[in-house]
Design a protein around this motif. Structure first.
Motif, short mmCIF file in Angstrom:
data_model
loop_
_atom_site.label_atom_id
_atom_site.label_comp_id
_atom_site.label_asym_id
_atom_site.label_seq_id
_atom_site.Cartn_x
_atom_site.Cartn_y
_atom_site.Cartn_z
N THR B 112 4.24 -11.19 13.59
CA THR B 112 5.21 -10.69 12.76
C THR B 112 5.78 -9.10 13.76
O THR B 112 7.06 -9.49 13.49
CB THR B 112 4.24 -9.86 11.40
N SER B 116 10.09 -9.03 13.09
CA SER B 116 10.33 -8.82 12.39
C SER B 116 10.92 -7.95 12.98
O SER B 116 12.69 -7.98 12.54
CB SER B 116 8.90 -7.92 11.31
N CYS B 120 15.12 -7.64 12.28
CA CYS B 120 16.03 -6.68 11.82
C CYS B 120 17.30 -6.62 12.86
O CYS B 120 17.95 -5.86 12.23
CB CYS B 120 15.21 -4.84 12.57
N SER B 146 11.79 -5.62 0.51
CA SER B 146 11.38 -4.67 1.20
C SER B 146 10.96 -3.27 -0.26
O SER B 146 9.81 -2.58 -0.27
CB SER B 146 11.21 -4.36 2.76
N GLN B 198 4.76 -11.80 4.92
CA GLN B 198 4.98 -10.13 5.50
C GLN B 198 6.47 -10.35 6.20
O GLN B 198 6.99 -9.20 6.27
CB GLN B 198 3.98 -10.60 6.14
N LEU B 199 6.84 -11.75 6.55
CA LEU B 199 8.32 -11.23 7.30
C LEU B 199 9.26 -11.04 6.53
O LEU B 199 9.81 -10.57 6.63
CB LEU B 199 9.11 -12.66 7.99
N SER B 202 9.49 -7.75 5.69
CA SER B 202 9.82 -7.15 6.42
C SER B 202 10.85 -5.76 7.39
O SER B 202 10.77 -5.73 8.04
CB SER B 202 8.94 -7.49 7.89
N LEU B 203 11.86 -6.29 6.47
CA LEU B 203 13.64 -5.63 7.43
C LEU B 203 13.56 -4.39 6.33
O LEU B 203 14.47 -4.00 5.48
CB LEU B 203 14.43 -6.72 6.49
N GLN B 256 8.04 -1.16 12.56
CA GLN B 256 7.30 -2.44 13.10
C GLN B 256 6.28 -2.40 13.44
O GLN B 256 5.13 -3.74 13.10
CB GLN B 256 8.51 -3.38 13.46
N SER B 260 3.18 -3.94 11.69
CA SER B 260 2.03 -5.59 10.93
C SER B 260 0.56 -5.59 12.19
O SER B 260 0.14 -6.14 11.48
CB SER B 260 3.00 -6.08 13.00
#
Lengths: 284, 327
Positions: B112, B116, B120, B146, B198-199, B202-203, B256, B260
């Motif tokens: 991730t 991620s 991003c 997010s 999670q991905l 994650s942005l 990030q 993670s």
């Protein structure tokens, strides 16, 4: 192609491919949210239809009425969860914006003994998550007598390090001449901060708001709040979801309320947030 | 003439930043200067005090206490007992579950973290090519998950283990599988599902920082580059865009990486706590287990210290590597 800015070094086929790629992932990002919105307006028979329907056919507000009915006669009324979430979010965010700005102003504009060391510690604290400090935090909380109070959520939120970092980076861009002029006029540091610095960093306030608000708005009360009447809206949502299939409609309604507020705030403040973020970089 | 005379005193009162650089070889006057600096900084210390008191109380002191406690056996009731490296040797030599947790955390972080970060950047980069209105719209689409709170519970319905779960329903109807798969209860899949969600979430802040960084790139640089022979967007990306965005890239990397390594809430929400055979157990959930359920505070502190070292060490390493890029 009105959609695409005319720029150097761009070929149309590659652009189209990239936009297709973006659209695909955009759909992946958006569909669960769109689905959550649709669910909130589905009547019960549509919620349980199989195979499931993505979009609502006969939108209704029943779920929201049910929500009020279900929680109105429970031990702790739903309005109480709303109230708790609003109190925590309001005090936590406003306190954070004010305290972080107060701390950011000297760090951004002056050099004094300890200033660079303090800033380095703040940057260092961005490099680990709050989980690391969870256990000693419990001891600190119980020493302070804040276990099972809203203070245990509000006060630590005020010292969120990312907010201080972004605010400091943004304040560095304020022209020194402006502060000098105020000093010549005899204004005190506090007056300068409140009357000149604060009004000029509004974009950064909104950024701190948009970063802190969803965290507090979505908190489920953390590890330190036990009493039912002090719990938050997100906690209520989790309980409703655990309640199983009979409450699916009500759960969808609460989920919608929980997600709509932060997203709306972001839509309103987007341009300000982006403006602040352009100064977010780590120079050294 | 008058204006020139005035400039001197203003410079020295308003610009302490410059004044500090003046060097004074005399030790006593150095002390005096330090004192007068402290005095002049009085207002600054007062302004910073409220934030710094809270910050120290809930971040700085806890980190130190945690390091200290990791060498003790402590259950909140009896006095702490010094055990030296005991907690650490138990953690690494005899705690099998910790090894699973550590492995899972590293798998999460290795997958991730970079994915991620790349996502991003790539999405921000493509979005930046769009016209302002569509750009604003797409930014909301990618950023919304997010901040949407607990909406990831929608994924619970999608990955539900019975035939009514959407994914199972879809796969069964199209004939790819014949029996429903227990996505969240089967060790084979659960880690993958948690990584996917999670991905999806994650942005966040780094995505916004990248969008902002891309917008502030000096357009004359691009034009100058075109004169110097940059022909396509990939060359522009490599020679102009990335180097101009270095500060944001460093900032995004920190956020990030930290995120993670901290996977826990999503794992608990999707896979349960504890998850089947600890398939989605992470260092953070292991920490919660010992800290909030078993009340072995010394041992939990050792776990927290390992986590702290992992996060900080990776961050420092990546910062060093990223700073080298393009210099």
């Amino acid at each position: 192609m009105a959609l695409i800015k005319k720029r150097l070094n761009r070929s149309l086929p590659v652009s189209l491919m990239l936009f297709l790629f973006l659209a695909l992932f955009g759909a992946f990002m958006a569909l669960p949210l769109v689905y959550a919105v649709n669910n909130a307006f589905k009547p019960l028979d549509e919620l349980f239809i199989f195979p499931p329907r993505f979009f609502v056919r006969n939108p209704t507000f029943d779920n929201f009425f049910d929500l009020v009915a279900v929680m109105g006669d429970s031990w702790v009324p739903l309005s109480r969860y709303f109230f708790n979430t609003i109190v925590i979010t309001l005090f936590g965010t406003v306190g954070h914006i004010i305290l972080a700005s107060m701390a950011a102003y000297p760090l951004a504009k002056y050099k004094f003994p300890g200033s660079s060391a303090i800033f380095r510690v703040v940057v260092l604290s961005l490099m680990f998550s709050p989980h690391v400090t969870a256990i000693p935090n419990y001891m600190v909380m119980s020493r302070l007598g804040w276990i099972d109070t809203h203070l245990s959520l509000i006060v630590p939120a005020m010292a969120f390090p990312l907010g201080l970092f972004l605010m400091k980076q943004f304040m560095e861009q304020l022209p020194d001449a402006m502060l000098e002029a105020a000093k010549i006029d005899g204004a005190s540091e506090y007056r300068i901060f409140w009357k000149i610095v604060m009004p000029n960093v509004k974009p950064a306030w909104l950024t701190l708001l948009i970063l802190q608000f969803p965290v507090l708005w979505g908190t489920n009360g953390g590890d330190f709040v036990y009493s039912e009447e002090l719990k938050t809206l997100n906690y209520a949502l989790q309980q409703i979801i655990l309640g199983g299939i009979a409450r699916a409609g009500v759960g969808a309604a609460v989920a919608l309320i929980l997600m709509v507020v932060p997203i709306t705030l972001f839509i309103i403040s987007q341009s300000n947030v982006i403006q602040t973020m352009s100064s977010s970089g780590m120079k050294d | 003439m008058q204006a020139e005379q005035m400039e001197q005193p203003i410079e020295s009162t308003v610009y302490p930043k410059k004044e500090v650089k003046g060097n004074n070889p005399n030790k006593r006057s150095k002390m005096n200067r330090f004192k007068s600096e402290l005095k002049r900084g009085k207002h600054y210390y007062i302004l910073m005090a409220p934030y710094m008191i809270i910050f120290s109380l809930f971040t700085v002191v806890p980190v130190i206490v945690s390091l200290f406690l990791s060498f003790f056996s402590f259950n909140m009731l009896e006095l702490p007992q010094f055990v030296g490296w005991g907690n650490y040797s138990r953690l690494f030599l005899s705690d099998d579950v910790f090894m699973i947790a550590l492995k899972n955390t590293l798998v999460f972080a290795v997958i991730t973290g970079p994915l991620s970060y790349l996502a991003c950047f790539i999405f921000a980069w493509i979005i930046n090519e769009l016209s302002p209105k569509i750009r604003a719209f797409m930014t909301v689409i990618f950023y919304a998950p997010s901040i949407a709170g607990n909406v990831f519970f929608i994924w619970l319905i999608i990955f539900s283990g019975d035939a009514y779960g959407y994914l199972n329903g879809f796969l069964m109807r199209t004939g790819i599988i014949l029996e429903p798969i227990q996505w969240l209860r089967d060790e084979q899949y659960v880690l993958g599902v948690v990584i996917l969600v999670q991905l999806w979430l994650s942005l966040g802040t780094s995505f916004l920082a990248f969008i902002a960084g891309l917008q502030t790139i000096d357009h004359s640089l691009v034009e100058a580059g075109a004169v110097d022979g940059i022909k396509n967007r990939w060359q522009e990306l490599w020679y102009i865009t990335l180097p101009s965005m270095k500060p944001q890239l460093l900032f995004g990397a920190v956020l990030q990486i930290t995120q993670s390594f901290a996977v826990a809430d999503i794992s608990i929400a999707l896979a349960g706590f504890p998850s089947v055979n600890y398939a989605a157990h992470t260092v953070v959930t292991h920490l919660m287990d010992y800290g909030t359920i078993r009340f072995e505070m010394g041992y939990a502190s050792a776990i927290a210290t390992v986590l702290f070292g992992l996060m900080l060490g990776t961050n420092m390493l990546i910062q060093k590597l990223l700073r080298k890029v393009g210099t």
